[in-house]
Design an enzyme around this catalytic site. Structure first.
Site, PDB file in Angstrom:
ATOM      1  N   CYS A  34       0.825  -1.213   0.000  1.00 38.75           N
ATOM      2  CA  CYS A  34       0.000   0.000   0.000  1.00 38.75           C
ATOM      3  C   CYS A  34       0.856   1.258   0.000  1.00 38.75           C
ATOM      4  O   CYS A  34       0.335   2.346  -0.193  1.00 38.75           O
ATOM      5  CB  CYS A  34      -0.945   0.013   1.199  1.00 38.75           C
ATOM      6  N   CYS A  59      -2.903   4.807   6.365  1.00 33.46           N
ATOM      7  CA  CYS A  59      -4.351   4.738   6.506  1.00 33.46           C
ATOM      8  C   CYS A  59      -4.782   4.857   7.969  1.00 33.46           C
ATOM      9  O   CYS A  59      -3.960   4.791   8.886  1.00 33.46           O
ATOM     10  CB  CYS A  59      -4.853   3.420   5.923  1.00 33.46           C
ATOM     11  N   CYS A 103      -2.225  -3.682   8.259  1.00 31.87           N
ATOM     12  CA  CYS A 103      -1.850  -2.371   8.802  1.00 31.87           C
ATOM     13  C   CYS A 103      -1.290  -2.524  10.219  1.00 31.87           C
ATOM     14  O   CYS A 103      -0.390  -1.795  10.616  1.00 31.87           O
ATOM     15  CB  CYS A 103      -3.053  -1.436   8.831  1.00 31.87           C
TER      16      CYS A 103
END
Ligand code: FES
Length: 143
Positions: A34, A59, A103
């Site tokens: 990402c 994010c 994440c």
């Protein structure tokens, strides 16, 4: 996508954001999938993480997990901080949607990278203590 209240809270009001001047260890990790980046700073006194701060260019889930991870390792012995897994961070946040699990890996890796840097600064080889920090997004980190 449904986030828990705790995730929303740590995303909206992240704890321990920033930098530490004269940090004893700085870890920077990225997720090649990402492109998100996390930087973590630690201050160590007596084998204890006396202060920790982070910056996440990523994010919301990455911000929330870094925030929770810093809360979980602050004041802990280095050895205990190294035991912190992304699963434990997710549990502390009451879970993450499956597509956001990677994440939380970033937070675990950032801690390990900062501790590695701390040992390197002291002239100690970190690998036997911290292990090799796998590049996320390449299938090593279980994501
Ligand atoms: Fe990249 Fe969350 S989407 S860290």
């Amino acid at each position: 996508m449904v986030y828990s209240e705790k995730v929303m809270d740590h995303f909206a009001n992240p704890r321990n954001v920033g930098e530490i001047e004269n940090a004893d260890g700085i870890g920077e990790v990225g997720n090649s999938k990402c492109g998100d980046i996390m930087k973590m700073y630690i201050k160590v006194d007596d084998d204890t993480i006396s202060d920790v701060k982070f910056k996440t260019f990523g994010c919301g889930a990455a911000i929330a997990t870094s925030s929770m991870a810093t809360e979980l390792i602050k004041g802990k012995k280095i050895d205990d901080a190294l035991q912190l897994t992304n699963k434990a961070v997710m549990e502390a946040l009451d879970g993450l949607p499956p597509v956001k699990v990677h994440c939380s890996v970033l937070a675990e890796q950032a801690i390990k990278a900062a501790v590695s840097d701390y040992y390197k600064n002291k002239g100690i080889d970190p690998e036997p203590i911290v292990g090799i920090i796998p590049e996320c997004g390449e299938g090593h980190c279980g994501v």
